[in-house]
Design an enzyme around this catalytic site. Structure first.
Site: not given
Length: 356
Positions: A278, A235, A252, A243
Protein backbone atom coordinates in the site's frame (compact mmCIF):
# COMPACT_ATOMS: atom_id res chain seq x y z
CA UNK A 1 -13.09 -13.96 -59.72
CA UNK A 2 -12.04 -10.31 -59.45
CA UNK A 3 -8.86 -8.89 -60.99
CA UNK A 4 -7.11 -8.73 -57.60
CA UNK A 5 -7.92 -12.37 -56.84
CA UNK A 6 -6.84 -13.37 -60.33
CA UNK A 7 -3.46 -11.64 -60.05
CA UNK A 8 -2.88 -12.83 -56.48
CA UNK A 9 -3.84 -16.44 -57.12
CA UNK A 10 -1.41 -18.73 -55.31
CA UNK A 11 1.23 -20.83 -57.01
CA UNK A 12 0.76 -24.58 -57.39
CA UNK A 13 4.02 -25.53 -55.73
CA UNK A 14 4.71 -26.37 -52.11
CA UNK A 15 7.09 -24.30 -49.98
CA UNK A 16 6.94 -21.32 -52.33
CA UNK A 17 5.58 -17.91 -51.46
CA UNK A 18 3.58 -16.09 -54.08
CA UNK A 19 5.27 -12.70 -53.71
CA UNK A 20 7.61 -13.10 -56.66
CA UNK A 21 4.90 -14.55 -58.90
CA UNK A 22 2.45 -11.77 -58.05
CA UNK A 23 5.15 -9.18 -58.73
CA UNK A 24 5.89 -10.74 -62.13
CA UNK A 25 2.21 -10.80 -63.08
CA UNK A 26 1.78 -7.13 -62.27
CA UNK A 27 4.97 -6.24 -64.17
CA UNK A 28 3.81 -8.19 -67.22
CA UNK A 29 0.53 -6.25 -67.16
CA UNK A 30 2.37 -2.93 -66.90
CA UNK A 31 4.76 -3.87 -69.71
CA UNK A 32 1.91 -5.03 -71.93
CA UNK A 33 -0.01 -1.80 -71.35
CA UNK A 34 3.11 0.24 -72.12
CA UNK A 35 3.80 -1.87 -75.20
CA UNK A 36 0.32 -1.35 -76.63
CA UNK A 37 0.55 2.39 -75.95
CA UNK A 38 3.97 2.52 -77.64
CA UNK A 39 2.51 0.92 -80.73
CA UNK A 40 -0.44 3.29 -80.71
CA UNK A 41 1.81 6.36 -80.39
CA UNK A 42 4.32 5.08 -82.98
CA UNK A 43 1.59 4.39 -85.53
CA UNK A 44 0.74 1.58 -87.95
CA UNK A 45 4.04 1.91 -89.84
CA UNK A 46 5.93 0.17 -87.01
CA UNK A 47 3.51 -2.78 -87.08
CA UNK A 48 3.70 -2.94 -90.89
CA UNK A 49 7.50 -2.92 -90.90
CA UNK A 50 7.95 -5.39 -88.02
CA UNK A 51 4.79 -7.54 -88.07
CA UNK A 52 6.44 -10.74 -86.83
CA UNK A 53 8.48 -9.00 -84.15
CA UNK A 54 5.48 -7.06 -82.87
CA UNK A 55 3.26 -10.15 -82.91
CA UNK A 56 5.83 -12.39 -81.22
CA UNK A 57 6.46 -9.89 -78.45
CA UNK A 58 2.74 -9.60 -77.78
CA UNK A 59 2.26 -13.38 -77.82
CA UNK A 60 5.30 -13.89 -75.57
CA UNK A 61 3.91 -11.53 -72.94
CA UNK A 62 0.56 -13.34 -72.89
CA UNK A 63 2.18 -16.79 -72.75
CA UNK A 64 4.68 -15.85 -70.05
CA UNK A 65 1.97 -14.20 -67.98
CA UNK A 66 -0.14 -17.37 -68.23
CA UNK A 67 2.91 -19.47 -67.44
CA UNK A 68 3.18 -17.90 -63.97
CA UNK A 69 0.11 -19.92 -62.97
CA UNK A 70 1.78 -23.22 -63.84
CA UNK A 71 5.55 -22.85 -63.42
CA UNK A 72 7.54 -22.58 -60.23
CA UNK A 73 9.10 -19.29 -59.18
CA UNK A 74 12.63 -20.00 -60.39
CA UNK A 75 11.46 -20.90 -63.91
CA UNK A 76 9.15 -17.89 -64.10
CA UNK A 77 11.91 -15.53 -62.97
CA UNK A 78 14.39 -16.95 -65.45
CA UNK A 79 11.92 -16.63 -68.32
CA UNK A 80 11.09 -13.07 -67.25
CA UNK A 81 14.74 -12.01 -67.25
CA UNK A 82 15.34 -13.57 -70.67
CA UNK A 83 12.18 -12.02 -72.10
CA UNK A 84 12.90 -8.53 -70.72
CA UNK A 85 16.41 -8.67 -72.14
CA UNK A 86 15.09 -9.76 -75.55
CA UNK A 87 12.19 -7.30 -75.48
CA UNK A 88 14.43 -4.32 -74.75
CA UNK A 89 16.95 -5.14 -77.49
CA UNK A 90 14.27 -6.08 -80.03
CA UNK A 91 12.27 -2.89 -79.64
CA UNK A 92 15.13 -0.34 -79.60
CA UNK A 93 15.34 -0.43 -83.45
CA UNK A 94 11.54 -0.06 -83.63
CA UNK A 95 11.15 2.95 -81.36
CA UNK A 96 14.70 4.29 -81.18
CA UNK A 97 17.15 4.75 -78.30
CA UNK A 98 15.32 7.82 -76.99
CA UNK A 99 12.19 5.74 -76.37
CA UNK A 100 13.86 4.39 -73.23
CA UNK A 101 13.46 0.65 -73.91
CA UNK A 102 16.86 0.14 -72.27
CA UNK A 103 15.37 1.34 -68.98
CA UNK A 104 13.63 -2.02 -68.62
CA UNK A 105 17.02 -3.30 -67.53
CA UNK A 106 16.32 -1.49 -64.25
CA UNK A 107 13.42 -3.87 -63.69
CA UNK A 108 15.74 -6.79 -64.39
CA UNK A 109 18.21 -5.36 -61.90
CA UNK A 110 15.56 -4.98 -59.20
CA UNK A 111 14.07 -8.41 -59.80
CA UNK A 112 17.52 -10.00 -59.81
CA UNK A 113 18.28 -8.67 -56.38
CA UNK A 114 14.91 -8.91 -54.63
CA UNK A 115 13.08 -11.81 -56.24
CA UNK A 116 15.82 -14.20 -57.29
CA UNK A 117 16.38 -17.05 -54.84
CA UNK A 118 19.89 -17.84 -53.72
CA UNK A 119 22.72 -16.54 -51.61
CA UNK A 120 23.82 -12.93 -51.49
CA UNK A 121 26.81 -13.83 -53.66
CA UNK A 122 24.50 -15.31 -56.30
CA UNK A 123 22.31 -12.21 -56.31
CA UNK A 124 25.29 -9.90 -56.58
CA UNK A 125 26.66 -11.97 -59.47
CA UNK A 126 23.31 -11.90 -61.27
CA UNK A 127 23.05 -8.17 -60.66
CA UNK A 128 26.53 -7.58 -62.06
CA UNK A 129 25.66 -9.59 -65.18
CA UNK A 130 22.57 -7.45 -65.78
CA UNK A 131 24.61 -4.32 -65.18
CA UNK A 132 27.32 -5.40 -67.63
CA UNK A 133 24.77 -6.22 -70.33
CA UNK A 134 23.18 -2.82 -69.78
CA UNK A 135 26.54 -1.10 -70.24
CA UNK A 136 27.27 -3.09 -73.41
CA UNK A 137 23.88 -2.00 -74.72
CA UNK A 138 24.97 1.61 -74.42
CA UNK A 139 27.97 1.04 -76.70
CA UNK A 140 25.97 -0.98 -79.24
CA UNK A 141 22.65 0.87 -79.42
CA UNK A 142 23.25 4.36 -78.05
CA UNK A 143 21.86 6.95 -80.43
CA UNK A 144 19.92 4.42 -82.52
CA UNK A 145 17.14 6.09 -84.53
CA UNK A 146 13.84 4.33 -85.33
CA UNK A 147 13.68 2.90 -88.84
CA UNK A 148 10.21 4.40 -89.31
CA UNK A 149 9.41 8.04 -88.82
CA UNK A 150 8.00 8.84 -85.37
CA UNK A 151 6.92 12.39 -84.60
CA UNK A 152 8.55 14.42 -81.85
CA UNK A 153 5.42 14.41 -79.67
CA UNK A 154 4.84 10.70 -80.25
CA UNK A 155 8.46 10.01 -79.35
CA UNK A 156 8.11 11.86 -76.07
CA UNK A 157 4.86 10.03 -75.31
CA UNK A 158 6.56 6.67 -75.97
CA UNK A 159 9.44 7.64 -73.72
CA UNK A 160 7.04 8.77 -70.96
CA UNK A 161 5.06 5.53 -71.25
CA UNK A 162 8.15 3.35 -70.84
CA UNK A 163 9.55 5.41 -67.98
CA UNK A 164 6.18 5.17 -66.23
CA UNK A 165 6.06 1.39 -66.69
CA UNK A 166 9.60 1.00 -65.31
CA UNK A 167 8.90 3.34 -62.41
CA UNK A 168 5.67 1.57 -61.45
CA UNK A 169 7.30 -1.85 -61.78
CA UNK A 170 10.07 -0.88 -59.38
CA UNK A 171 7.49 0.53 -56.96
CA UNK A 172 5.53 -2.74 -57.14
CA UNK A 173 8.63 -4.85 -56.48
CA UNK A 174 9.74 -2.60 -53.61
CA UNK A 175 6.30 -2.61 -52.03
CA UNK A 176 5.74 -6.35 -52.31
CA UNK A 177 9.15 -7.21 -50.89
CA UNK A 178 9.19 -4.58 -48.14
CA UNK A 179 5.55 -4.46 -47.04
CA UNK A 180 5.54 -7.71 -45.10
CA UNK A 181 8.87 -6.96 -43.42
CA UNK A 182 7.70 -3.45 -42.53
CA UNK A 183 4.47 -4.81 -41.06
CA UNK A 184 6.32 -7.49 -39.09
CA UNK A 185 8.90 -4.97 -37.90
CA UNK A 186 6.11 -2.62 -36.82
CA UNK A 187 4.40 -5.45 -34.93
CA UNK A 188 7.68 -6.41 -33.30
CA UNK A 189 8.35 -2.83 -32.24
CA UNK A 190 4.85 -2.51 -30.79
CA UNK A 191 5.26 -5.83 -29.00
CA UNK A 192 8.62 -4.74 -27.59
CA UNK A 193 7.06 -1.47 -26.46
CA UNK A 194 4.31 -3.46 -24.79
CA UNK A 195 6.85 -5.65 -23.02
CA UNK A 196 8.75 -2.59 -21.84
CA UNK A 197 5.55 -0.98 -20.56
CA UNK A 198 4.51 -4.17 -18.79
CA UNK A 199 7.98 -4.54 -17.27
CA UNK A 200 7.80 -0.98 -15.94
CA UNK A 201 4.15 -0.91 -14.91
CA UNK A 202 2.34 -2.17 -11.86
CA UNK A 203 -0.38 -4.40 -13.27
CA UNK A 204 -3.00 -3.63 -10.61
CA UNK A 205 -2.83 0.15 -10.46
CA UNK A 206 -1.36 1.03 -13.84
CA UNK A 207 1.25 3.21 -12.14
CA UNK A 208 4.98 2.85 -12.65
CA UNK A 209 6.49 0.06 -10.62
CA UNK A 210 9.35 0.24 -8.16
CA UNK A 211 12.03 -0.68 -10.67
CA UNK A 212 11.04 2.07 -13.09
CA UNK A 213 10.84 4.62 -10.25
CA UNK A 214 14.38 3.76 -9.17
CA UNK A 215 15.67 4.05 -12.73
CA UNK A 216 13.89 7.38 -13.06
CA UNK A 217 15.46 8.68 -9.84
CA UNK A 218 18.91 7.53 -10.93
CA UNK A 219 18.42 9.40 -14.19
CA UNK A 220 17.44 12.55 -12.32
CA UNK A 221 20.53 12.27 -10.12
CA UNK A 222 22.69 12.48 -13.25
CA UNK A 223 20.74 15.33 -14.83
CA UNK A 224 21.80 18.97 -14.54
CA UNK A 225 18.77 20.93 -15.67
CA UNK A 226 15.76 19.49 -13.83
CA UNK A 227 15.59 22.17 -11.15
CA UNK A 228 14.25 21.20 -7.75
CA UNK A 229 13.36 17.57 -7.03
CA UNK A 230 10.95 16.56 -4.27
CA UNK A 231 10.44 12.97 -3.16
CA UNK A 232 7.41 11.74 -1.26
CA UNK A 233 6.67 8.37 0.32
CA UNK A 234 2.93 7.80 0.81
CA UNK A 235 1.04 5.06 2.59
CA UNK A 236 -2.65 4.16 2.93
CA UNK A 237 -3.67 4.31 6.57
CA UNK A 238 -4.95 1.11 8.18
CA UNK A 239 -4.91 -0.72 4.88
CA UNK A 240 -4.75 -4.12 6.59
CA UNK A 241 -8.01 -3.26 8.31
CA UNK A 242 -9.61 -2.60 4.90
CA UNK A 243 -8.56 -6.05 3.70
CA UNK A 244 -9.70 -7.74 6.90
CA UNK A 245 -13.05 -5.93 6.97
CA UNK A 246 -14.05 -5.83 3.33
CA UNK A 247 -11.84 -8.46 1.67
CA UNK A 248 -8.84 -8.32 -0.64
CA UNK A 249 -10.97 -7.41 -3.65
CA UNK A 250 -12.01 -4.28 -1.83
CA UNK A 251 -8.36 -3.63 -0.99
CA UNK A 252 -7.51 -3.85 -4.68
CA UNK A 253 -10.26 -1.35 -5.49
CA UNK A 254 -8.88 1.03 -2.89
CA UNK A 255 -5.40 0.78 -4.41
CA UNK A 256 -6.78 1.45 -7.89
CA UNK A 257 -8.85 4.40 -6.66
CA UNK A 258 -5.85 5.96 -4.95
CA UNK A 259 -3.72 5.40 -8.05
CA UNK A 260 -6.36 7.05 -10.23
CA UNK A 261 -6.38 10.07 -7.92
CA UNK A 262 -2.60 10.32 -8.29
CA UNK A 263 -2.88 10.18 -12.08
CA UNK A 264 -5.47 12.93 -12.30
CA UNK A 265 -4.36 15.24 -9.49
CA UNK A 266 -0.59 15.14 -9.04
CA UNK A 267 0.19 17.16 -12.14
CA UNK A 268 2.40 16.53 -15.16
CA UNK A 269 5.59 17.14 -13.17
CA UNK A 270 4.92 14.21 -10.88
CA UNK A 271 5.82 10.57 -11.45
CA UNK A 272 3.64 8.34 -9.29
CA UNK A 273 4.73 4.76 -8.66
CA UNK A 274 3.58 1.87 -6.55
CA UNK A 275 6.49 1.19 -4.27
CA UNK A 276 5.08 -1.98 -2.75
CA UNK A 277 1.90 -3.13 -1.00
CA UNK A 278 0.00 0.00 0.00
CA UNK A 279 3.04 2.27 -0.30
CA UNK A 280 3.54 4.75 -3.14
CA UNK A 281 6.50 6.87 -4.16
CA UNK A 282 5.81 10.28 -5.71
CA UNK A 283 8.62 12.10 -7.52
CA UNK A 284 8.18 15.79 -8.33
CA UNK A 285 10.58 17.30 -10.88
CA UNK A 286 10.97 21.07 -11.11
CA UNK A 287 8.92 21.38 -7.92
CA UNK A 288 10.46 22.45 -4.62
CA UNK A 289 9.41 21.09 -1.25
CA UNK A 290 7.07 23.96 -0.41
CA UNK A 291 5.11 23.65 -3.66
CA UNK A 292 5.06 19.86 -3.39
CA UNK A 293 3.66 20.23 0.14
CA UNK A 294 0.71 22.25 -1.18
CA UNK A 295 0.03 19.64 -3.88
CA UNK A 296 0.17 16.82 -1.36
CA UNK A 297 -2.15 18.59 1.07
CA UNK A 298 -4.74 18.96 -1.67
CA UNK A 299 -4.18 15.33 -2.62
CA UNK A 300 -4.55 14.16 0.98
CA UNK A 301 -7.81 16.09 1.30
CA UNK A 302 -9.19 14.63 -1.95
CA UNK A 303 -8.41 11.07 -0.88
CA UNK A 304 -9.99 11.63 2.53
CA UNK A 305 -13.22 12.87 0.90
CA UNK A 306 -13.30 10.19 -1.78
CA UNK A 307 -15.76 7.35 -1.23
CA UNK A 308 -15.00 4.01 -2.85
CA UNK A 309 -18.09 1.89 -3.52
CA UNK A 310 -18.04 -1.90 -3.47
CA UNK A 311 -21.58 -3.01 -4.16
CA UNK A 312 -23.60 -1.62 -1.26
CA UNK A 313 -20.50 -0.97 0.81
CA UNK A 314 -18.81 2.42 0.96
CA UNK A 315 -15.15 2.58 1.88
CA UNK A 316 -13.30 5.68 2.95
CA UNK A 317 -9.54 5.80 3.49
CA UNK A 318 -6.89 8.34 4.41
CA UNK A 319 -3.21 8.57 3.55
CA UNK A 320 -0.06 9.75 5.22
CA UNK A 321 2.74 11.43 3.29
CA UNK A 322 6.43 11.89 4.06
CA UNK A 323 8.05 14.60 1.91
CA UNK A 324 11.65 15.66 1.43
CA UNK A 325 13.52 17.83 -1.06
CA UNK A 326 16.49 16.24 -2.78
CA UNK A 327 19.76 17.96 -1.89
CA UNK A 328 21.61 17.00 -5.12
CA UNK A 329 24.16 15.04 -3.13
CA UNK A 330 24.04 12.33 -5.77
CA UNK A 331 22.47 9.89 -3.32
CA UNK A 332 18.83 9.28 -4.19
CA UNK A 333 18.61 6.44 -1.65
CA UNK A 334 19.22 9.04 1.01
CA UNK A 335 16.26 11.10 -0.23
CA UNK A 336 14.02 8.01 -0.26
CA UNK A 337 15.13 7.14 3.26
CA UNK A 338 14.39 10.67 4.49
CA UNK A 339 10.94 10.57 2.91
CA UNK A 340 10.31 7.17 4.50
CA UNK A 341 11.41 8.45 7.91
CA UNK A 342 9.03 11.39 7.64
CA UNK A 343 6.27 9.00 6.62
CA UNK A 344 6.97 7.05 9.81
CA UNK A 345 6.72 10.28 11.83
CA UNK A 346 3.38 10.94 10.22
CA UNK A 347 2.17 7.46 11.05
CA UNK A 348 3.21 7.69 14.70
CA UNK A 349 1.88 11.25 14.96
CA UNK A 350 -1.71 10.41 14.10
CA UNK A 351 -1.78 9.61 10.36
CA UNK A 352 -3.72 11.45 7.61
CA UNK A 353 -1.16 14.21 7.29
CA UNK A 354 1.80 15.47 5.27
CA UNK A 355 5.14 15.64 7.08
CA UNK A 356 7.78 17.89 5.52
Amino acid sequence: MGLRQFICKDVNFKNETKRSIVALRIIYILMLAAYLLDLAFAGFEVIRKYPYRVGLIFAAMIILFSNTYFSNTRVSLTLFLLFTFTYSLAMIPCFGWSAGMQNYFLIMLTVSFFAAHGSLGFKITLTLIVLCVRIVTIFVYSGTQPEVEIGEVSGKLIQSTNITAVFLSIVVISYIYSHRENVEESKLMKYNDKLVREANTDQLTGLCNRRYARDFLNGLAKAYDVGAISVCMADIDFFKKVNDTYGHDAGDEVLKAVAETFKTSCGENCLASRWGGEEFLLIFTGVNGDDAFVILENLRSMIQKHIIKMGEQEINVTMTFGLTEYDFSGNMDKAIKEADEKLYLGKTGGRNRVIY
